[in-house]
Design a protein around this motif. Structure first.
Motif, PDB file in Angstrom:
ATOM      1  N   THR B 452      -1.709  -1.814   6.967  1.00  0.00           N
ATOM      2  CA  THR B 452      -2.888  -2.656   6.720  1.00  0.00           C
ATOM      3  C   THR B 452      -3.065  -2.929   5.238  1.00  0.00           C
ATOM      4  OG1 THR B 452      -3.878  -1.429   8.546  1.00  0.00           O
ATOM      5  CG2 THR B 452      -5.320  -2.927   7.330  1.00  0.00           C
ATOM      6  N   ILE B 453      -2.860  -1.912   4.441  1.00  0.00           N
ATOM      7  CA  ILE B 453      -2.950  -2.091   2.993  1.00  0.00           C
ATOM      8  C   ILE B 453      -1.737  -1.458   2.329  1.00  0.00           C
ATOM      9  CG2 ILE B 453      -5.458  -2.290   2.699  1.00  0.00           C
ATOM     10  CD1 ILE B 453      -5.486   0.746   2.221  1.00  0.00           C
ATOM     11  N   SER B 454      -1.466  -1.882   1.106  1.00  0.00           N
ATOM     12  CA  SER B 454      -0.323  -1.325   0.394  1.00  0.00           C
ATOM     13  C   SER B 454      -0.734  -0.038  -0.293  1.00  0.00           C
ATOM     14  CB  SER B 454       0.169  -2.311  -0.655  1.00  0.00           C
ATOM     15  OG  SER B 454      -0.787  -2.369  -1.705  1.00  0.00           O
ATOM     16  N   GLY B 455       0.264   0.700  -0.749  1.00  0.00           N
ATOM     17  CA  GLY B 455      -0.018   1.937  -1.460  1.00  0.00           C
ATOM     18  C   GLY B 455      -0.818   1.676  -2.713  1.00  0.00           C
ATOM     19  N   LYS B 456      -0.498   0.599  -3.371  1.00  0.00           N
ATOM     20  CA  LYS B 456      -1.167   0.252  -4.625  1.00  0.00           C
ATOM     21  C   LYS B 456      -2.655  -0.004  -4.384  1.00  0.00           C
ATOM     22  CE  LYS B 456      -0.672  -3.068  -8.411  1.00  0.00           C
ATOM     23  NZ  LYS B 456      -1.304  -4.311  -7.949  1.00  0.00           N
ATOM     24  N   ILE B 457      -2.932  -0.785  -3.324  1.00  0.00           N
ATOM     25  CA  ILE B 457      -4.332  -1.043  -2.963  1.00  0.00           C
ATOM     26  C   ILE B 457      -5.013   0.266  -2.588  1.00  0.00           C
ATOM     27  CG2 ILE B 457      -5.865  -2.306  -1.394  1.00  0.00           C
ATOM     28  CD1 ILE B 457      -4.352  -4.269  -2.986  1.00  0.00           C
ATOM     29  N   GLY B 458      -4.226   1.100  -1.915  1.00  0.00           N
ATOM     30  CA  GLY B 458      -4.760   2.390  -1.508  1.00  0.00           C
ATOM     31  C   GLY B 458      -5.298   3.187  -2.683  1.00  0.00           C
ATOM     32  N   LYS B 459      -4.531   3.159  -3.772  1.00  0.00           N
ATOM     33  CA  LYS B 459      -4.962   3.895  -4.967  1.00  0.00           C
ATOM     34  C   LYS B 459      -6.295   3.363  -5.500  1.00  0.00           C
ATOM     35  CE  LYS B 459      -0.728   5.722  -7.006  1.00  0.00           C
ATOM     36  NZ  LYS B 459      -0.607   6.863  -7.885  1.00  0.00           N
ATOM     37  N   GLU B 460      -6.428   2.046  -5.469  1.00  0.00           N
ATOM     38  CA  GLU B 460      -7.680   1.449  -5.963  1.00  0.00           C
ATOM     39  C   GLU B 460      -8.855   1.889  -5.102  1.00  0.00           C
ATOM     40  OE1 GLU B 460      -5.471  -2.687  -7.149  1.00  0.00           O
ATOM     41  OE2 GLU B 460      -7.484  -2.811  -6.268  1.00  0.00           O
ATOM     42  N   ILE B 461      -8.620   1.774  -3.795  1.00  0.00           N
ATOM     43  CA  ILE B 461      -9.693   2.151  -2.862  1.00  0.00           C
ATOM     44  C   ILE B 461     -10.043   3.620  -3.033  1.00  0.00           C
ATOM     45  CG2 ILE B 461     -10.285   2.463  -0.439  1.00  0.00           C
ATOM     46  CD1 ILE B 461      -8.749   0.036   0.246  1.00  0.00           C
ATOM     47  N   LEU B 462      -9.025   4.423  -3.240  1.00  0.00           N
ATOM     48  CA  LEU B 462      -9.258   5.855  -3.385  1.00  0.00           C
ATOM     49  C   LEU B 462     -10.207   6.133  -4.533  1.00  0.00           C
ATOM     50  CD1 LEU B 462      -8.290   8.739  -2.410  1.00  0.00           C
ATOM     51  CD2 LEU B 462      -6.884   8.721  -4.459  1.00  0.00           C
ATOM     52  N   PHE B 463      -9.937   5.486  -5.663  1.00  0.00           N
ATOM     53  CA  PHE B 463     -10.772   5.705  -6.831  1.00  0.00           C
ATOM     54  C   PHE B 463     -12.233   5.344  -6.529  1.00  0.00           C
ATOM     55  CE2 PHE B 463     -11.346   6.631 -11.181  1.00  0.00           C
ATOM     56  CZ  PHE B 463     -12.332   5.774 -11.641  1.00  0.00           C
ATOM     57  N   GLU B 464     -12.374   4.238  -5.842  1.00  0.00           N
ATOM     58  CA  GLU B 464     -13.706   3.783  -5.447  1.00  0.00           C
ATOM     59  C   GLU B 464     -14.379   4.803  -4.520  1.00  0.00           C
ATOM     60  OE1 GLU B 464     -14.968   0.873  -6.567  1.00  0.00           O
ATOM     61  OE2 GLU B 464     -16.844   1.268  -5.494  1.00  0.00           O
ATOM     62  N   LYS B 473     -12.834   1.156   5.704  1.00  0.00           N
ATOM     63  CA  LYS B 473     -12.966  -0.130   6.412  1.00  0.00           C
ATOM     64  C   LYS B 473     -13.865  -1.077   5.639  1.00  0.00           C
ATOM     65  CE  LYS B 473     -11.741   0.427  11.183  1.00  0.00           C
ATOM     66  NZ  LYS B 473     -11.057   1.727  11.207  1.00  0.00           N
ATOM     67  N   ALA B 474     -15.032  -0.555   5.211  1.00  0.00           N
ATOM     68  CA  ALA B 474     -15.996  -1.396   4.500  1.00  0.00           C
ATOM     69  C   ALA B 474     -15.387  -1.938   3.215  1.00  0.00           C
ATOM     70  CB  ALA B 474     -17.246  -0.592   4.201  1.00  0.00           C
ATOM     71  N   LEU B 475     -14.677  -1.069   2.498  1.00  0.00           N
ATOM     72  CA  LEU B 475     -14.109  -1.504   1.225  1.00  0.00           C
ATOM     73  C   LEU B 475     -13.018  -2.549   1.419  1.00  0.00           C
ATOM     74  CD1 LEU B 475     -13.976   1.844  -0.765  1.00  0.00           C
ATOM     75  CD2 LEU B 475     -15.198  -0.233  -1.419  1.00  0.00           C
ATOM     76  N   ILE B 476     -12.245  -2.378   2.479  1.00  0.00           N
ATOM     77  CA  ILE B 476     -11.183  -3.357   2.736  1.00  0.00           C
ATOM     78  C   ILE B 476     -11.805  -4.723   3.011  1.00  0.00           C
ATOM     79  CG2 ILE B 476      -9.395  -4.066   4.369  1.00  0.00           C
ATOM     80  CD1 ILE B 476      -8.585  -1.186   4.658  1.00  0.00           C
ATOM     81  N   GLU B 477     -12.827  -4.725   3.843  1.00  0.00           N
ATOM     82  CA  GLU B 477     -13.499  -5.998   4.174  1.00  0.00           C
ATOM     83  C   GLU B 477     -14.130  -6.612   2.958  1.00  0.00           C
ATOM     84  OE1 GLU B 477     -14.843  -4.763   8.634  1.00  0.00           O
ATOM     85  OE2 GLU B 477     -16.377  -5.689   7.326  1.00  0.00           O
ATOM     86  N   GLU B 478     -14.900  -5.766   2.257  1.00  0.00           N
ATOM     87  CA  GLU B 478     -15.654  -6.238   1.097  1.00  0.00           C
ATOM     88  C   GLU B 478     -14.744  -6.905   0.079  1.00  0.00           C
ATOM     89  OE1 GLU B 478     -18.238  -3.116  -0.422  1.00  0.00           O
ATOM     90  OE2 GLU B 478     -17.591  -3.743  -2.428  1.00  0.00           O
ATOM     91  N   LYS B 479     -13.624  -6.258  -0.154  1.00  0.00           N
ATOM     92  CA  LYS B 479     -12.754  -6.782  -1.206  1.00  0.00           C
ATOM     93  C   LYS B 479     -11.649  -7.654  -0.642  1.00  0.00           C
ATOM     94  CE  LYS B 479     -14.102  -3.120  -4.130  1.00  0.00           C
ATOM     95  NZ  LYS B 479     -14.114  -2.669  -5.468  1.00  0.00           N
TER      96      LYS B 479
END
Lengths: 130, 500
Positions: B452-464, B473-479
């Protein structure tokens, strides 16, 4: 505790440490009596911080010897079939819950300290535990 | 807990001094040349009066250490985290104003009587069980008598001949960066006692100062068998004791605060000799790395004297570790053994444990470090990962919670050990204080795994997620971060074509 009382305690503890310790690790076999040696009186007085002049040491030595011998009579008792007691008394436990309470009159305690230099208790400089 | 040491991420204290880079041969440890190189720079700055340069000294010592083995035993004092002191109801708060947590009992005023805190027994039994000891169902307290300004009663209430626990062992794994290896060290005994106050020596030397806040605080003394063979093993033993008491929740085990204190006894003997050499006690080591270095120094010192035929110069004494000079020095020569005139404490009854009481405590124990390490190993994690994850119980719990929610083991381990650990280190937080939940970490991992998301995106979401919380889920939708998958793209293109 009075100095006399602590002296007597010192002697009885000497008894303890000399007899009990060695017999302890012989599976508490009290049926074999060990020789009770008289203490090195000047050394004992030094450890207990009781100053004795030589005349007093001379006077006390036989009296202490008598006390030890008197305790020594207990060794004649046959303890083969008796379960060793750890200590005298069977009051049961006396435990306290882990609930803090502040002592109300701290000021009175600290006021009674002979040499107090806020916030510490002032004592002579002692470096060595011996 | 705000300050948590993460292995492998935050520089461990004893990595600063790679004198601990030791390899094991014939049961004896010696420094590799690498360590002497890094030591030389600092030592040359510090000690110009050293006759032998560190490098040649190390090479010489290297040769002779081969023929000797070190026999090391450690006595550890652990300050228990009870709310009140051992024998009175005073609270103990580290850092309080001097002489404020006191009462007539802990000040040793005439006529007072001690009353044992039931929590102390509970903690002692916990530790005894965790160290695989035999518990004494009946034990007693004794008076250890000596005079010293920080000892108000003139005696310390301790346990002499009948401690609450005897004959156990502790197991640990040496860090992979030092060659790894499993060790099992015997525990001779564990007993309960009270702490003394604090003695401060004034600058001008004519008097000293006493703070009795600490007097009466409950301690557990843990005595090891002389099974330890090197500075590294000693440091790891102490670290494992710290880990254990933290896991059990009986102490915070902070060496800096004085809640964990280690005294070490070191002797050496030529390999093959049956008699033990003369035992030397070392005090004043304030960290695990200091213990490591102090012991290695002392081993070298003793071996050096042996090799010169001067082993009679090794006397039974207490030496102090000087952190600045990186050496041990004589404190005072011991004039025979102290006579503490032990006798049973008349003011305290026997400590009696019932089978039921012990069984209840045993049942309440959570998974201990050694068991956890073996479980993680079976899950397929590398030893390095195992040691990292099990070092802090909170981290292990977080990891367990994450994989319980379906996350893949290796991925969960990696995220925790890298990005999350780095964040915790930077912000000086513990894993319990971040907003990221194990649920969301598991969600993140499966999102990446599922594409669903790449590792790179994963890192960003993680920080958030760590800093602000929220859900994956919310962060993926939001962004609007959904990774376009090929089928979706084709449908999109086909739709566009039709619209056109």
């Amino acid at each position: 505790m009075s100095t006399r009382a602590s002296f007597v305690m010192g002697v009885s503890s000497l008894l303890q440490s000399r007899c009990l310790w060695s017999s302890q690790w012989r599976a508490r076999n009290y049926s074999v009596p060990s020789a009770l040696l008289p203490p090195d009186l000047p050394l004992l007085a030094e450890t207990a911080r009781i100053s004795l002049i030589p005349k007093e040491a001379e006077e006390f030595a036989p009296k202490i010897r008598q006390v030890i011998d008197w305790f020594g009579q207990l060794q004649a008792v046959d303890l083969q079939s008796i379960e060793p007691a750890l200590r005298a008394d069977t009051e049961g436990d006396n435990l306290r819950n882990d609930v803090p309470e502040t002592f109300e009159n701290r000021e009175a305690m600290l006021a009674a300290v002979p040499s107090f230099e806020e916030p510490y208790i002032k004592v002579p400089k002692v470096l060595n535990k011996e | 807990m705000a300050s948590v040491l993460f292995r492998g991420i935050q520089t461990r204290p004893f990595l600063l001094y790679p004198s601990a880079l030791l390899s094991r041969k014939n049961g004896v440890l010696f420094c590799t040349t690498k360590c002497s190189q890094s030591q030389t720079a600092t030592q040359e700055n510090q000690q110009t009066q050293m006759k032998v340069s560190p490098r040649t000294h190390t090479k010489k010592v290297e040769k002779i250490l081969h023929d000797y083995e070190a026999i090391i035993g450690i006595e550890t004092h652990v300050q228990l985290d009870t709310l009140t002191k051992a024998f009175c109801s005073c609270a103990y708060l580290y850092g309080s104003q001097p002489n404020t947590n006191v009462c007539p009992i802990c000040m040793g005023l005439p006529g007072t009587l001690p009353v044992l805190n039931s929590k102390v027994i509970e903690f002692a039994v916990k530790v005894g069980l965790a160290l695989n000891c035999n518990l004494s169902m009946n034990s007693k307290f004794d008076r250890k008598q000596y005079f010293y300004p920080d000892l108000p009663k003139g005696y310390q209430i301790s346990q002499f001949d009948i401690p609450i626990a005897t004959g156990g062992f502790i197991e640990l794994d040496l860090p992979t960066e030092y060659g790894g290896g499993h060790r099992k060290f015997g525990i001779t005994r564990v007993h309960m006692e009270e702490d003394a106050g604090k003695l401060l020596h004034s600058g001008n030397g004519s008097y000293s100062q006493v703070d009795l806040n600490r007097a009466g605080v409950p301690l557990l003394e843990i005595v090891s068998e002389p099974d330890i063979r090197s500075g590294l093993e000693a440091a790891e033993y102490a670290a494992e004791i710290q880990r254990l008491v933290r896991y059990l929740g009986v102490s915070n085990g902070n060496m800096q605060e004085g809640s964990l204190r280690c005294d070490v006894n070191v002797s050496v003997r030529p390999i093959g000799q049956l008699e033990y050499g003369t035992k030397v006690e070392i005090k004043n080591m304030n960290s695990f790395s200091a213990m490591n270095r102090a012991i290695d120094f002392e081993i070298s010192r003793q071996v050096d004297l042996y090799s010169k035929g001067e082993d009679n110069q090794i006397i039974q004494e207490t030496r102090l570790w000087e952190e600045g000079a990186q050496r041990t020095v004589t404190m005072r020569k011991k004039e025979g053994l102290a006579d503490y005139r032990y006798f049973p404490e008349p003011d305290l009854p026997e400590v009696v444990l019932s089978e039921e009481y012990v069984d209840n405590i045993r049942a309440s124990l959570l998974e201990l470090p050694e068991v956890k390490r073996r479980r993680y190993e079976r899950m397929g994690l590398s030893m390095q990962d195992v040691l990292f994850l099990t070092n802090d119980m909170n981290v292990a719990d977080f990891f367990d919670a994450t994989i319980e929610r379906g996350a893949e083991v290796k991925m969960a381990a990696n995220w925790i050990m890298s990005d999350i650990a780095a964040y915790l280190n930077n912000e000086k937080l513990s894993i319990n204080e971040i907003k990221l939940t194990p649920q969301e970490l598991a969600e993140l991992i499966s999102s990446i795994k599922g594409g669903t998301i790449s590792g790179k995106i994963g890192k960003e979401i993680l920080f958030e997620l760590i800093s602000n919380g929220g859900t994956v889920k919310a962060l993926i939708e939001e962004k609007d971060l959904v990774q376009a998958s090929i089928p979706t793209l084709l449908i999109f293109m086909v739709n566009i074509k039709f619209i056109k």
